[in-house]
Motif scaffolding. Structure first.
Motif, PDB file in Angstrom:
ATOM      1  N   GLN A  29     -48.363  40.230 -28.159  1.00 53.56           N
ATOM      2  CA  GLN A  29     -49.632  40.654 -28.744  1.00 53.56           C
ATOM      3  C   GLN A  29     -50.669  39.537 -28.666  1.00 53.56           C
ATOM      4  OE1 GLN A  29     -47.479  41.750 -32.330  1.00 53.56           O
ATOM      5  NE2 GLN A  29     -48.310  43.827 -32.224  1.00 53.56           N
TER       6      GLN A  29
ATOM      7  N   TYR B 214     -45.265  45.509 -25.130  1.00 56.90           N
ATOM      8  CA  TYR B 214     -46.436  45.835 -25.950  1.00 56.90           C
ATOM      9  C   TYR B 214     -47.464  46.504 -25.057  1.00 56.90           C
ATOM     10  CZ  TYR B 214     -50.431  45.616 -29.061  1.00 56.90           C
ATOM     11  OH  TYR B 214     -51.514  45.959 -29.842  1.00 56.90           O
TER      12      TYR B 214
ATOM     13  N   ASN C 186     -51.439  45.183 -34.479  1.00 58.46           N
ATOM     14  CA  ASN C 186     -50.136  45.666 -34.952  1.00 58.46           C
ATOM     15  C   ASN C 186     -50.260  46.952 -35.763  1.00 58.46           C
ATOM     16  OD1 ASN C 186     -47.344  44.966 -34.692  1.00 58.46           O
ATOM     17  ND2 ASN C 186     -47.281  44.594 -36.912  1.00 58.46           N
ATOM     18  N   GLU C 187     -51.405  47.602 -35.688  1.00 60.45           N
ATOM     19  CA  GLU C 187     -51.571  48.890 -36.362  1.00 60.45           C
ATOM     20  C   GLU C 187     -50.523  49.878 -35.870  1.00 60.45           C
ATOM     21  OE1 GLU C 187     -56.065  50.026 -37.356  1.00 60.45           O
ATOM     22  OE2 GLU C 187     -55.800  49.430 -35.284  1.00 60.45           O
ATOM     23  N   LEU C 188     -49.988  50.653 -36.795  1.00 59.23           N
ATOM     24  CA  LEU C 188     -48.993  51.661 -36.421  1.00 59.23           C
ATOM     25  C   LEU C 188     -49.195  52.904 -37.282  1.00 59.23           C
ATOM     26  CD1 LEU C 188     -46.468  52.379 -34.737  1.00 59.23           C
ATOM     27  CD2 LEU C 188     -45.085  51.448 -36.614  1.00 59.23           C
TER      28      LEU C 188
ATOM     29  N   ASP D 279     -41.536  48.626 -28.013  1.00 59.40           N
ATOM     30  CA  ASP D 279     -42.856  48.115 -28.379  1.00 59.40           C
ATOM     31  C   ASP D 279     -42.756  47.271 -29.651  1.00 59.40           C
ATOM     32  OD1 ASP D 279     -45.681  48.214 -29.665  1.00 59.40           O
ATOM     33  OD2 ASP D 279     -46.011  48.987 -27.639  1.00 59.40           O
TER      34      ASP D 279
ATOM     35  N   ARG E  31     -44.704  46.721 -32.019  1.00 57.52           N
ATOM     36  CA  ARG E  31     -45.163  47.316 -33.279  1.00 57.52           C
ATOM     37  C   ARG E  31     -43.983  47.821 -34.107  1.00 57.52           C
ATOM     38  NH1 ARG E  31     -48.610  49.363 -29.367  1.00 57.52           N
ATOM     39  NH2 ARG E  31     -50.873  49.109 -29.630  1.00 57.52           N
TER      40      ARG E  31
ATOM     41  N   ARG F 229     -43.099  43.523 -38.871  1.00 56.08           N
ATOM     42  CA  ARG F 229     -43.660  44.490 -39.826  1.00 56.08           C
ATOM     43  C   ARG F 229     -43.433  44.022 -41.254  1.00 56.08           C
ATOM     44  NH1 ARG F 229     -47.531  47.456 -38.896  1.00 56.08           N
ATOM     45  NH2 ARG F 229     -46.586  47.926 -36.875  1.00 56.08           N
TER      46      ARG F 229
END
Length: 478
Positions: A106, A161, A385-387, A399, A401, A407
């Protein structure tokens, strides 16, 4: 030229991946799930809550992390690092509190924050203006490292990613293709087929007593397809000071050479070390020259702030006048710090002095007001890192994330993150032992080893196929 063009098609993947022609309807739907909300939906995702929309239908990305960063003041790494002076650090396990909640994959994606500079380069008819825009992009790609003293998580072997940003006009895929040595390969393309951007990074880390130096080995390649041009360069060295004691601070130094393999033009940029009094801290200075080494333009500024270009004759006249006016003030040398003292960060000198007649090439984006509580992330980094629930159905299972340790840290659960990190590393070690026992070699999914078509050096090249989204043979790494 025909031979190189054929090779380029293999590198870019434009002959596969649904990427011949316009951005396909299938990929448009996937992009909506990964990045965009159509105006009528205004969904609620279980990870990030409600998303508001811009007038153009592009969603607003989150502006903060779920939890503030942890204080590192109660932790000391001296007991870990004191035996590592002068050694390579890729095999050293650091306490998780010194991480930031992003994978290195990332972190590489942050090269794309100022992607408008590539679009601008592609739009220019003049090759000098194209080189100036490419140089600005190369400098902007490292700007997010300013004050970023947290260590990104080491990617697991096979970790990936992806990022699709229709609003910025690109899609991006990366894969951890090797664990020892750690190598990360990436590939990005313009959704309007105006560029291809790819490379592989092997960050060589060394500890020097009071600082950690990161040398990002590997070639970066940018292809402007409309102009049939290819540019290559390597990033400067990054150094984090005061690892043991004192306030952490970062500098970048070294000379990078951007080569236009079609015209023979070069841009040579010197990222200056701070020096004894810090006068050169963050400064970048260099020039564009043609294939006959004639200077065409001077480029100057700071990688933490902005970049300007000016005619060489104007620049030389300005420097002569500056010396004549006694602008270079003499300073008394300070007492040399002892070995057990911190390397004080030099005071930031006055902003870049703009030479009359200069043209602005790039200015850094302002950071969110709460950036210091979010690992000094930029707004772009905060969004990486939005999920949301809808994304899990289309993301590859590899991935990052979906990494539970990253997390957990993002959510403020340090103990959980630490336990998950240990579990994932142990799972990776067990898988490696099993492969060795069965005499099975690791197989990368989306990249293959080869030679860069422009430099001839060893590189990892995109194999194509990722955005077809057949993930049935992806490894179980989490």
């Amino acid at each position: 030229m025909g031979k190189k063009r054929t090779m380029k098609n293999r590198i870019t993947g434009f002959d596969s991946d649904n990427s011949s022609g316009d951005f396909s309807e299938t990929n448009h739907k996937v992009a909506e799930m990964l990045d965009l909300d159509p105006p009528q939906s205004n969904r609620i995702g279980r990870h990030n809550g409600e998303r508001q929309l811009h007038e153009n239908g592009i969603k607003k990305h989150r502006t903060s992390l779920p939890a503030p960063m942890f204080s590192r003041s109660d932790f000391s790494v001296w007991s870990i690092l004191k035996k590592c002076i002068g050694l390579e650090l890729s095999k050293i396990t650091m306490p998780i509190v010194f991480n930031e909640p992003l994978s290195f994959l990332q972190r590489i994606t942050e090269y794309m924050e100022h992607i408008y500079l590539i679009h601008k380069a592609s739009s220019h008819a003049n090759p000098l203006e194209r080189m100036q825009a490419v140089a600005a992009f190369a400098v902007s790609a490292v700007a997010s490292q300013w004050e970023r003293t947290g260590k990104p998580f080491n990617p697991l072997l096979g970790e990936t990613y992806e990022l699709i940003r229709e609003d910025l006009g690109f899609r991006f895929i990366s894969e951890q293709v090797s664990h020892h040595p750690p190598v990360s390969a990436f590939y990005s393309e313009g959704l309007n087929k105006d560029f291809v951007f790819h490379g592989s990074i092997y960050p060589k880390l060394k500890f020097w007593g009071k600082s950690v130096e990161a040398e990002p080995r590997g070639t970066i390649t940018l292809e402007l397809l409309k102009h049939n041009e290819a540019y290559t360069w390597t990033n400067p060295t990054c150094c984090v000071h005061n690892i043991i004691i004192g306030k952490l601070w970062i500098e970048q130094y070294g000379t990078i050479e951007i080569v236009n393999h079609s015209t023979g033009d070069k841009c040579i940029l010197n990222f200056k070390p701070c020096g004894l009094f810090g006068k050169e801290l963050h400064r970048v200075e260099g020039h564009v020259q043609d294939k006959n080494k004639k200077k065409l333009s001077v480029i100057y500024g700071k990688w933490t702030e902005c970049l300007w270009c000016v005619n060489p004759a104007t620049y030389d006249t300005s420097k002569k006048n500056e010396k004549r006016s006694g602008d270079q003030k003499k300073m008394k040398p300070s007492e040399e710090a002892g070995n057990d003292e911190a390397d004080d960060m030099p005071e930031i000198q006055e902003t870049v002095q703009v030479i009359p007649g200069s043209k602005l090439l790039w200015r850094i984006n302002s950071r969110p007001p709460n950036s210091s509580q979010m690992y000094n992330f930029t707004s772009f980094a905060v969004s990486l890192n939005e999920l949301e629930t809808s994304m899990e159905a289309v993301l590859a299972p590899t991935d990052c994330r979906l990494r539970p340790d990253i997390r957990g840290m993002e959510n403020g659960e340090l103990d959980l993150a630490s336990k998950e990190k240990e579990r994932l590393e142990e799972k990776q070690r067990a898988a490696r032992k099993e492969r060795a026992k069965d005499e099975v070699e690791w197989r990368t999914r989306w990249f293959h080893q080869g030679n860069n078509p422009y430099t001839g050096t060893s590189d990892w090249l995109y194999s194509g196929g990722y955005f077809d989204r057949n993930f049935s043979d992806c490894p179980d790494i989490y």
